[in-house]
Design a protein around this motif. Structure first.
Motif, PDB file in Angstrom:
ATOM      1  N   UNK A   1      -3.000   0.097   2.786  1.00 13.35           N
ATOM      2  CA  UNK A   1      -3.750  -0.431   1.644  1.00 13.35           C
ATOM      3  C   UNK A   1      -2.786  -1.136   0.701  1.00 13.35           C
ATOM      4  N   UNK A   2      -3.075  -2.411   0.459  1.00 14.92           N
ATOM      5  CA  UNK A   2      -2.413  -3.202  -0.567  1.00 14.92           C
ATOM      6  C   UNK A   2      -3.509  -3.936  -1.325  1.00 14.92           C
ATOM      7  N   UNK A   3      -3.225  -4.456  -2.491  1.00 15.28           N
ATOM      8  CA  UNK A   3      -4.300  -5.147  -3.227  1.00 15.28           C
ATOM      9  C   UNK A   3      -5.032  -6.167  -2.364  1.00 15.28           C
ATOM     10  N   UNK A   4      -6.309  -5.947  -2.177  1.00 17.22           N
ATOM     11  CA  UNK A   4      -7.200  -6.828  -1.406  1.00 17.22           C
ATOM     12  C   UNK A   4      -6.807  -6.931   0.070  1.00 17.22           C
ATOM     13  N   UNK A   5      -6.051  -5.987   0.564  1.00 17.91           N
ATOM     14  CA  UNK A   5      -5.709  -5.936   1.989  1.00 17.91           C
ATOM     15  C   UNK A   5      -5.922  -4.524   2.499  1.00 17.91           C
ATOM     16  N   UNK A   6      -6.826  -4.390   3.457  1.00 19.99           N
ATOM     17  CA  UNK A   6      -7.115  -3.108   4.098  1.00 19.99           C
ATOM     18  C   UNK A   6      -6.948  -3.309   5.597  1.00 19.99           C
ATOM     19  N   UNK A   7      -6.061  -2.539   6.189  1.00 21.07           N
ATOM     20  CA  UNK A   7      -5.681  -2.781   7.577  1.00 21.07           C
ATOM     21  C   UNK A   7      -5.578  -1.457   8.319  1.00 21.07           C
ATOM     22  N   UNK A   8      -6.354  -1.313   9.382  1.00 13.40           N
ATOM     23  CA  UNK A   8      -6.247  -0.144  10.258  1.00 13.40           C
ATOM     24  C   UNK A   8      -5.632  -0.612  11.570  1.00 13.40           C
ATOM     25  N   UNK A   9      -4.461  -0.089  11.879  1.00 12.71           N
ATOM     26  CA  UNK A   9      -3.833  -0.386  13.160  1.00 12.71           C
ATOM     27  C   UNK A   9      -2.981   0.811  13.566  1.00 12.71           C
ATOM     28  N   UNK A  10      -3.547   1.697  14.389  1.00 15.34           N
ATOM     29  CA  UNK A  10      -4.872   1.647  15.006  1.00 15.34           C
ATOM     30  C   UNK A  10      -5.712   2.893  14.700  1.00 15.34           C
ATOM     31  N   UNK A  11      -7.004   2.827  15.119  1.00 23.68           N
ATOM     32  CA  UNK A  11      -7.781   4.030  15.400  1.00 23.68           C
ATOM     33  C   UNK A  11      -7.318   4.509  16.780  1.00 23.68           C
ATOM     34  N   UNK A  12      -7.033   5.785  16.946  1.00 20.41           N
ATOM     35  CA  UNK A  12      -6.548   6.311  18.216  1.00 20.41           C
ATOM     36  C   UNK A  12      -7.499   7.388  18.711  1.00 20.41           C
ATOM     37  N   UNK A  13      -8.030   7.203  19.912  1.00 20.11           N
ATOM     38  CA  UNK A  13      -8.942   8.176  20.518  1.00 20.11           C
ATOM     39  C   UNK A  13      -8.343   8.613  21.852  1.00 20.11           C
TER      40      UNK A  13
ATOM     41  N   UNK B   1       4.217   3.870  -2.051  1.00 14.69           N
ATOM     42  CA  UNK B   1       5.467   3.116  -2.025  1.00 14.69           C
ATOM     43  C   UNK B   1       5.542   2.182  -3.222  1.00 14.69           C
ATOM     44  N   UNK B   2       6.664   2.241  -3.941  1.00  8.16           N
ATOM     45  CA  UNK B   2       6.918   1.347  -5.066  1.00  8.16           C
ATOM     46  C   UNK B   2       8.199   0.574  -4.784  1.00  8.16           C
ATOM     47  N   UNK B   3       8.106  -0.675  -4.337  1.00  5.74           N
ATOM     48  CA  UNK B   3       9.312  -1.459  -4.055  1.00  5.74           C
ATOM     49  C   UNK B   3      10.075  -1.796  -5.335  1.00  5.74           C
ATOM     50  N   UNK B   4      11.410  -1.859  -5.206  1.00  6.87           N
ATOM     51  CA  UNK B   4      12.275  -2.316  -6.280  1.00  6.87           C
ATOM     52  C   UNK B   4      13.141  -3.444  -5.752  1.00  6.87           C
TER      53      UNK B   4
ATOM     54  N   UNK C   1     -11.084  10.224  -5.333  1.00  7.73           N
ATOM     55  CA  UNK C   1      -9.951   9.757  -4.526  1.00  7.73           C
ATOM     56  C   UNK C   1      -9.849   8.240  -4.587  1.00  7.73           C
ATOM     57  N   UNK C   2     -10.970   7.556  -4.463  1.00  3.82           N
ATOM     58  CA  UNK C   2     -10.938   6.093  -4.505  1.00  3.82           C
ATOM     59  C   UNK C   2     -10.498   5.593  -5.880  1.00  3.82           C
TER      60      UNK C   2
ATOM     61  N   UNK D   1      -3.247   3.921  -8.059  1.00  9.46           N
ATOM     62  CA  UNK D   1      -2.023   3.870  -7.257  1.00  9.46           C
ATOM     63  C   UNK D   1      -1.628   2.438  -6.904  1.00  9.46           C
ATOM     64  N   UNK D   2      -2.609   1.593  -6.626  1.00 11.30           N
ATOM     65  CA  UNK D   2      -2.307   0.217  -6.250  1.00 11.30           C
ATOM     66  C   UNK D   2      -1.987  -0.658  -7.458  1.00 11.30           C
ATOM     67  N   UNK D   3      -2.494  -0.292  -8.617  1.00 11.99           N
ATOM     68  CA  UNK D   3      -2.251  -1.086  -9.833  1.00 11.99           C
ATOM     69  C   UNK D   3      -1.875  -0.150 -10.975  1.00 11.99           C
ATOM     70  N   UNK D   4      -0.725   0.493 -10.877  1.00  8.48           N
ATOM     71  CA  UNK D   4      -0.352   1.470 -11.896  1.00  8.48           C
ATOM     72  C   UNK D   4      -0.003   0.856 -13.237  1.00  8.48           C
ATOM     73  N   UNK D   5       0.440  -0.406 -13.177  1.00  9.14           N
ATOM     74  CA  UNK D   5       0.845  -1.126 -14.388  1.00  9.14           C
ATOM     75  C   UNK D   5       0.930  -2.603 -14.033  1.00  9.14           C
ATOM     76  N   UNK D   6       0.663  -3.508 -14.959  1.00  9.92           N
ATOM     77  CA  UNK D   6       0.647  -4.930 -14.597  1.00  9.92           C
ATOM     78  C   UNK D   6       1.940  -5.433 -13.965  1.00  9.92           C
ATOM     79  N   UNK D   7       3.072  -4.834 -14.328  1.00 14.72           N
ATOM     80  CA  UNK D   7       4.354  -5.325 -13.820  1.00 14.72           C
ATOM     81  C   UNK D   7       4.883  -4.520 -12.641  1.00 14.72           C
ATOM     82  N   UNK D   8       4.068  -3.607 -12.104  1.00 13.85           N
ATOM     83  CA  UNK D   8       4.518  -2.764 -10.995  1.00 13.85           C
ATOM     84  C   UNK D   8       3.599  -2.981  -9.799  1.00 13.85           C
ATOM     85  N   UNK D   9       4.200  -3.390  -8.674  1.00 15.12           N
ATOM     86  CA  UNK D   9       3.462  -3.540  -7.427  1.00 15.12           C
ATOM     87  C   UNK D   9       3.634  -2.263  -6.602  1.00 15.12           C
TER      88      UNK D   9
END
Length: 622
Positions: free
Chosen positions: A391-403, A525-528, A475-476, A482-490
């Motif tokens: 999960x990233x802002x406006x990006x939702x990616x499942x890779x993979x579902x595993x059965x 994850x908070x990149x620096x 949770x949501x 978590x994705x937008x904790x502060x305007x200057x933090x990705x």
């Protein structure tokens, strides 16, 4: 890159040539810790050769510290050279892997020339390559806790220093080399780091001023058709692996057998199985069906903090056996080998799903889709699935579902209610589903290699079945924070849907009891940027601990996190990492390593230890 002992001594003129005869003589601690007679392989632990901590007063507080370069207690050249002879010439002076891109390396013993255009190009080209990084003597895959003081650059005039990397590295090829390193650290009060792959989010594979033991060469693999172990009733198939064996190489060896064979490894291919992975618990694609990796351990061969070779299993040293199974990385002993249960590989089905802004979804649609997915997460794991998502802002990616053990028809049926809800929400998405003759084939096709060389802070939290069933909206909302904790933090999140209690309801390991009712483990994850000043680092750490992860903790009633993938600075780490198991783990730590020969942040029994003076000296509060 490394430089020989002789070259550094000549270039920097730092090593004194007289043997410090007093090093072995100055022993103030003669404690002998008696062990219960039921421990058949070990009658006592002798701590008479433990060097005293160095007294220090820092910020008005009294400490006892490890010994560091420049201290009078630091072993002289002749002492290090004797260690080098003991380990058959495998002792290296460590130089950061980015040093070839810099004119000089200003190390703890002086300055040496390091620029090499070809080697610099190799480092630059491979800085994000996990496999290359793993093969370096003491590099860390994620560089935040190295202090990023010597990274590849096009400007060779940029300074290069050791940062928080270890000073020396033993490239161990025999168990006697590992023992020699432990003994040397214990007798000389040196901080000790055990490093296999450097696959570590929170700095446990590196440490300022340390002696590093590299166990990556321990690559033995022995397949066992019918296990017969001391005190064990298990009679199924197993594998005994050395400490350096990694996930994908082991799965590849298992796949090549006449009957393709599997075991519980991590999803990332470069993770070493036998060390910190299992000591933290270890989870992966088979965990819903077979439990945590630690739940599948049958036996260990280890070396203790007192330098003893020890077997740990159901009969021999059962307390140590239990503690090593999820009780904390780098806490109780150095693992030489582990024996684990194996099982036949199975036909499997996998699927991928992508939702992002390029599909024309609005922010509200995107969050509705994310909420729908998470609402069905209990359903997914109850049907035996494992799911890896990002999960990233406006990006939702499942890779993979595993059965595992299921067909595409069965997997499609499991996913049908969720996909139908996406359709009803008018959410555009990309979806693909495939069948595979084995899980191994799915693993090679659908799981992606991770990258190294990133500098980031990492946190995380566990959501249980009851959390999802009763608090999904909360949770949501926490995800939004978590994705937008502060305007200057990705920030971003990596999710893992699995439930070790589905296939193994009762734990036999030291892992947190909440894992038996798990659904989703989130890594935050908070990149620096490399070279961020201390004030920025402290600010971002505060955001991670008290904004991002606090939102997740508040949305949950589980009270649990995963020691290998979480914020070590969170409040109540003892309860969050181990719950009701912690008091027993702390007791066992005081038995097997009462002097703190091993250290990793936020692990049992380390409450009195602290890394002070800007992330450098490891000291014990007195």
């Amino acid at each position: 890159m490394f430089i020989s002992l002789l070259k550094v001594a000549t270039a920097a003129s730092f090593l004194q040539t007289s043997l410090a005869a007093s090093i072995l003589a100055e022993r103030n601690d003669t404690q002998v810790l008696r062990v219960a007679q039921k421990d058949q392989s070990l009658r006592y632990l002798d701590w008479s050769d433990v060097a005293s901590l160095q007294p220090a007063r820092i910020d008005g507080k009294k400490y006892g510290c490890k010994c560091y370069p420049g201290d009078s207690c630091w072993p002289k050249a002749q002492t290090w050279n004797q260690l080098n002879r003991t380990v058959d010439g495998k002792l290296l002076v460590h130089v950061p892997p980015g040093a070839p891109c810099h004119s000089t390396f200003a190390g703890p013993f002086g300055t040496v020339r390091t620029y090499d255009a070809a080697a610099c190009q190799t480092a630059t080209d491979n800085w994000g390559n996990e496999t290359w990084t793993v093969e370096q003597p003491a590099a860390a895959l994620w560089t935040y806790f190295t202090n990023d003081t010597c990274v590849p650059t096009a400007d060779r005039s940029q300074p290069c220093t050791l940062g928080y990397y270890g000073v020396y590295v033993i490239m161990a090829t025999k168990r006697s080399h590992v023992k020699a390193g432990i003994d040397f650290a214990r007798r000389n009060n040196i901080r000790l780091i055990v490093r296999n792959t450097g696959h570590d989010f929170i700095g446990r594979s590196t440490g300022f001023g340390s002696l590093v033991i590299n166990t990556h060469s321990f690559k033995s693999v022995e397949w066992i058709d019918s296990y017969r172990g001391p005190g064990s009733s298990y009679r199924g198939s197993a594998v005994k692996i050395g400490a350096g064996v990694q996930g994908r190489e082991l799965l590849s060896l298992g796949h090549a057998r006449k009957t393709p064979t599997m075991l519980v490894t991590g999803e990332c291919p470069t993770v070493g199985i036998a060390g910190g992975f299992i000591q933290g618990g270890g989870h992966g694609p088979w965990s819903t069906l077979k439990g945590m990796s630690a739940d599948n351990v049958l036996a260990f061969e280890v070396i203790t903090a007192s330098g003893q070779y020890v077997n740990a299993n159901d009969k021999e040293n059962p307390d140590l056996f239990w503690a090593l199974k999820g009780g904390g990385p780098a806490s109780f002993a150095v693992i030489l080998s582990v024996t684990m249960k194996t099982f036949p590989d199975l036909p499997s089905a996998g699927a991928t799903l992508y939702i992002n802004g390029t599909h024309g979804v609005t922010p509200d649609q995107w969050w509705n889709a994310t909420s729908s997915f998470h609402k069905y997460s209990n359903h997914f794991v109850d049907q035996g699935l494992y799911v890896y998502y990002e999960l990233m802002p406006m990006t939702f990616r499942v890779r993979p579902f595993v059965a595992i053990g299921k067909t595409t028809t069965e997997l499609r049926a499991i996913l049908a209610p969720f996909l139908a809800e996406l359709d009803a929400l008018n959410v555009a998405y990309e979806f693909d589903i495939k069948g595979f003759s084995t899980f191994y084939d799915l693993y090679i096709d659908l799981f992606e290699d991770e990258t190294s060389g990133q500098t980031a802070l990492t946190g995380g939290w566990l959501f249980t079945h009851s959390d999802v069933a009763e608090r999904n909206d909360d949770i949501i909302n926490a995800f939004k924070t978590a994705l937008s904790p502060r305007p200057d933090v990705f920030a971003l999140m990596i999710g893992h849907l699995f439930n070790p209690g589905h296939g193994m309801p009762v734990s036999n390991s030291a892992t947190h009891p909440a894992w038996r009712n798990a659904t989703d483990y989130i890594i935050t994850v908070v990149p620096l940027f490399p070279g961020a000043p201390p004030a920025v680092k402290a600010d971002f750490q505060n955001v991670l601990t008290h904004t991002i992860d606090d939102a997740l903790r508040s949305a949950s009633t589980s009270g649990a996190a995963y020691v290998n993938e979480a914020d070590p600075y969170q409040p109540n780490w003892q309860g969050h990492f181990w719950g009701s198991e912690y008091p027993k783990l702390k007791q066992y730590r005081s038995k097997w390593d009462p002097k703190g020969i091993f250290y990793a942040i936020s692990t049992p029994g380390t409450e009195a230890w602290e890394v002070v003076e800007g992330g450098t000296r490891l000291c014990k509060k007195l």
